[in-house]
Scaffold this motif. Sequence first.
Motif, PDB file in Angstrom:
ATOM      1  N   PRO A 189      22.844  35.523  22.645  1.00 45.90           N
ATOM      2  CA  PRO A 189      24.284  35.638  22.406  1.00 45.90           C
ATOM      3  C   PRO A 189      24.619  36.922  21.652  1.00 45.90           C
ATOM      4  CG  PRO A 189      23.315  34.195  20.767  1.00 45.90           C
ATOM      5  CD  PRO A 189      22.190  34.603  21.695  1.00 45.90           C
ATOM      6  N   ALA A 190      25.731  37.515  22.012  1.00 49.24           N
ATOM      7  CA  ALA A 190      26.213  38.716  21.340  1.00 49.24           C
ATOM      8  C   ALA A 190      27.636  38.446  20.853  1.00 49.24           C
ATOM      9  CB  ALA A 190      26.193  39.901  22.282  1.00 49.24           C
ATOM     10  N   SER A 191      27.922  38.896  19.654  1.00 49.39           N
ATOM     11  CA  SER A 191      29.202  38.573  19.032  1.00 49.39           C
ATOM     12  C   SER A 191      30.316  39.541  19.411  1.00 49.39           C
ATOM     13  CB  SER A 191      29.050  38.554  17.511  1.00 49.39           C
ATOM     14  OG  SER A 191      28.705  39.854  17.028  1.00 49.39           O
ATOM     15  N   TYR A 192      29.974  40.617  20.145  1.00 52.98           N
ATOM     16  CA  TYR A 192      30.985  41.648  20.401  1.00 52.98           C
ATOM     17  C   TYR A 192      30.824  42.211  21.796  1.00 52.98           C
ATOM     18  CZ  TYR A 192      33.663  45.997  19.996  1.00 52.98           C
ATOM     19  OH  TYR A 192      34.545  47.018  20.213  1.00 52.98           O
ATOM     20  N   ARG A 193      31.939  42.416  22.458  1.00 58.72           N
ATOM     21  CA  ARG A 193      31.997  43.130  23.728  1.00 58.72           C
ATOM     22  C   ARG A 193      33.055  44.224  23.595  1.00 58.72           C
ATOM     23  NH1 ARG A 193      27.981  40.965  24.475  1.00 58.72           N
ATOM     24  NH2 ARG A 193      27.244  39.669  26.205  1.00 58.72           N
ATOM     25  N   ILE A 194      32.724  45.433  23.982  1.00 56.22           N
ATOM     26  CA  ILE A 194      33.673  46.526  23.859  1.00 56.22           C
ATOM     27  C   ILE A 194      34.842  46.284  24.819  1.00 56.22           C
ATOM     28  CG2 ILE A 194      32.411  47.958  25.542  1.00 56.22           C
ATOM     29  CD1 ILE A 194      33.239  50.401  23.843  1.00 56.22           C
ATOM     30  N   ASP A 195      36.063  46.397  24.309  1.00 60.02           N
ATOM     31  CA  ASP A 195      37.239  46.142  25.136  1.00 60.02           C
ATOM     32  C   ASP A 195      37.904  47.455  25.540  1.00 60.02           C
ATOM     33  OD1 ASP A 195      38.521  47.003  22.842  1.00 60.02           O
ATOM     34  OD2 ASP A 195      39.382  45.056  22.349  1.00 60.02           O
ATOM     35  N   GLU A 196      38.970  47.344  26.355  1.00 57.40           N
ATOM     36  CA  GLU A 196      39.590  48.531  26.915  1.00 57.40           C
ATOM     37  C   GLU A 196      40.188  49.420  25.829  1.00 57.40           C
ATOM     38  OE1 GLU A 196      40.674  51.336  29.671  1.00 57.40           O
ATOM     39  OE2 GLU A 196      39.309  49.629  29.836  1.00 57.40           O
ATOM     40  N   ALA A 197      40.805  48.826  24.821  1.00 60.64           N
ATOM     41  CA  ALA A 197      41.414  49.619  23.757  1.00 60.64           C
ATOM     42  C   ALA A 197      40.354  50.424  23.004  1.00 60.64           C
ATOM     43  CB  ALA A 197      42.178  48.715  22.796  1.00 60.64           C
ATOM     44  N   THR A 198      39.206  49.801  22.732  1.00 59.66           N
ATOM     45  CA  THR A 198      38.128  50.505  22.039  1.00 59.66           C
ATOM     46  C   THR A 198      37.553  51.604  22.926  1.00 59.66           C
ATOM     47  OG1 THR A 198      37.564  48.483  20.820  1.00 59.66           O
ATOM     48  CG2 THR A 198      35.910  50.251  20.861  1.00 59.66           C
ATOM     49  N   ARG A 199      37.437  51.344  24.220  1.00 60.71           N
ATOM     50  CA  ARG A 199      36.934  52.369  25.140  1.00 60.71           C
ATOM     51  C   ARG A 199      37.832  53.605  25.139  1.00 60.71           C
ATOM     52  NH1 ARG A 199      35.113  47.989  28.425  1.00 60.71           N
ATOM     53  NH2 ARG A 199      37.146  47.807  29.418  1.00 60.71           N
ATOM     54  N   ILE A 200      39.139  53.381  25.120  1.00 61.98           N
ATOM     55  CA  ILE A 200      40.078  54.516  25.122  1.00 61.98           C
ATOM     56  C   ILE A 200      39.889  55.366  23.872  1.00 61.98           C
ATOM     57  CG2 ILE A 200      42.519  55.136  24.963  1.00 61.98           C
ATOM     58  CD1 ILE A 200      43.089  52.690  26.766  1.00 61.98           C
ATOM     59  N   VAL A 201      39.774  54.702  22.725  1.00 64.08           N
ATOM     60  CA  VAL A 201      39.578  55.423  21.461  1.00 64.08           C
ATOM     61  C   VAL A 201      38.220  56.117  21.454  1.00 64.08           C
ATOM     62  CG1 VAL A 201      39.349  55.180  18.964  1.00 64.08           C
ATOM     63  CG2 VAL A 201      41.113  53.894  20.187  1.00 64.08           C
ATOM     64  N   ALA A 202      37.185  55.413  21.911  1.00 64.03           N
ATOM     65  CA  ALA A 202      35.847  55.997  21.936  1.00 64.03           C
ATOM     66  C   ALA A 202      35.806  57.224  22.837  1.00 64.03           C
ATOM     67  CB  ALA A 202      34.830  54.960  22.404  1.00 64.03           C
ATOM     68  N   ASP A 203      36.474  57.145  23.987  1.00 67.43           N
ATOM     69  CA  ASP A 203      36.496  58.291  24.901  1.00 67.43           C
ATOM     70  C   ASP A 203      37.159  59.504  24.249  1.00 67.43           C
ATOM     71  OD1 ASP A 203      35.230  56.891  26.885  1.00 67.43           O
ATOM     72  OD2 ASP A 203      37.046  56.458  28.034  1.00 67.43           O
ATOM     73  N   ARG A 204      38.265  59.270  23.565  1.00 70.57           N
ATOM     74  CA  ARG A 204      38.975  60.379  22.924  1.00 70.57           C
ATOM     75  C   ARG A 204      38.137  60.992  21.807  1.00 70.57           C
ATOM     76  NH1 ARG A 204      43.064  57.787  21.220  1.00 70.57           N
ATOM     77  NH2 ARG A 204      42.704  57.778  18.984  1.00 70.57           N
ATOM     78  N   MET A 205      37.534  60.155  20.995  1.00 73.55           N
ATOM     79  CA  MET A 205      36.697  60.666  19.900  1.00 73.55           C
ATOM     80  C   MET A 205      35.453  61.357  20.430  1.00 73.55           C
ATOM     81  SD  MET A 205      37.010  57.566  17.143  1.00 73.55           S
ATOM     82  CE  MET A 205      38.557  57.260  16.274  1.00 73.55           C
ATOM     83  N   PHE A 206      34.883  60.817  21.516  1.00 74.98           N
ATOM     84  CA  PHE A 206      33.719  61.454  22.132  1.00 74.98           C
ATOM     85  C   PHE A 206      34.073  62.846  22.632  1.00 74.98           C
ATOM     86  CE2 PHE A 206      31.189  62.608  25.807  1.00 74.98           C
ATOM     87  CZ  PHE A 206      29.896  62.365  25.379  1.00 74.98           C
ATOM     88  N   ASP A 207      35.213  62.973  23.288  1.00 67.91           N
ATOM     89  CA  ASP A 207      35.639  64.277  23.797  1.00 67.91           C
ATOM     90  C   ASP A 207      35.856  65.276  22.666  1.00 67.91           C
ATOM     91  OD1 ASP A 207      35.530  63.340  26.372  1.00 67.91           O
ATOM     92  OD2 ASP A 207      37.686  62.965  26.552  1.00 67.91           O
ATOM     93  N   GLN A 208      36.406  64.800  21.540  1.00 66.25           N
ATOM     94  CA  GLN A 208      36.624  65.681  20.394  1.00 66.25           C
ATOM     95  C   GLN A 208      35.290  66.156  19.823  1.00 66.25           C
ATOM     96  OE1 GLN A 208      39.005  63.142  17.905  1.00 66.25           O
ATOM     97  NE2 GLN A 208      40.930  63.710  18.899  1.00 66.25           N
TER      98      GLN A 208
END
Length: 303
Positions: free
Chosen positions: A274-293
């Motif tokens: 079992p895993a307590s967390y799954r990355i959601d769409e909102a987190t992906r959007i933020v992660a993508d922006r921070m990754f690009d920066q």
Amino acid sequence: MQMAGGVLPVLATPFDRHSEIDRTQLERLVDWQYEQGADGVTIAMVSEILRLSVSERESLAAAVVAASADRGSVVVSVGHESTHLATRLAKSAETTGATAIMAIPPISVPLADDQLLGYFSAIADSTVLPLIVQDASGYVGTPMSISLQARLLEDFGAEKILFKPEAVPLGPRLTALMDATGQRAQAFEGSGGSALIDTYPRGVVGTMPGSDLTWAVKALWYALENKQVARADEIHSALLPLVSLSPGLDTYIAVEKYLLHKQNVLETQYVREPASYRIDEATRIVADRMFDQLNHVVRGGKK
């Protein structure tokens, strides 16, 4: 191979759709670490070792050593709830060809310092490999006392006992450890590179970040090593927000695997249940922006 410092990323463990370790993806991941400038690789908490059987952990270590092919240090985590199994894993790591072992304390029950001393001493005595004592209380368990860590170094020597301190406040506790060991302690930063600005001047010999941003952490390490203060601050300022998206162990694993998939390193993002967390769409959007920066700051937007 002699234990070295520098950037030693903690590998994500790739799984297939049946939740089995995917050796092909694992080999690609190890190759990619060295392509990004890693000085070695590590198997540890972010590798989901707590979700692996003892035989799987031994098999994973053997596969990573083989894939590393003497290109750098290989650190294998051997901590377990049982001293018996921790020493088995330590002996297996030595036989496999690991460069060093690392161990967290047992986490199911709180232990007094004398019990922890016996646990770590048994692991150290079971192998000729250096032992990195990991205070993993940033994720699990309770902080280890500075006096216990200093005692281990005093008993076994600075070449045998190294440290990965993660208890907060990280900087002051690292300084306390250095002071308690007469500046002999060799310690690795374990906060995804985000604490390097604070811990590097305090004497860390290396860092063990996740395996998704090796290129960025390597650039930061290089800037610190070469006293490029402004450049180090610039990279750190771009790295910190992305690492801060992962405050817990399961969060870190999910974001790490997402970013490895984004960079075409891993084909899958499966984690063991079992895993307590799954990355959601909102987190992906933020992660993508921070990754690009971060990518723009470190590599000018190049991949």
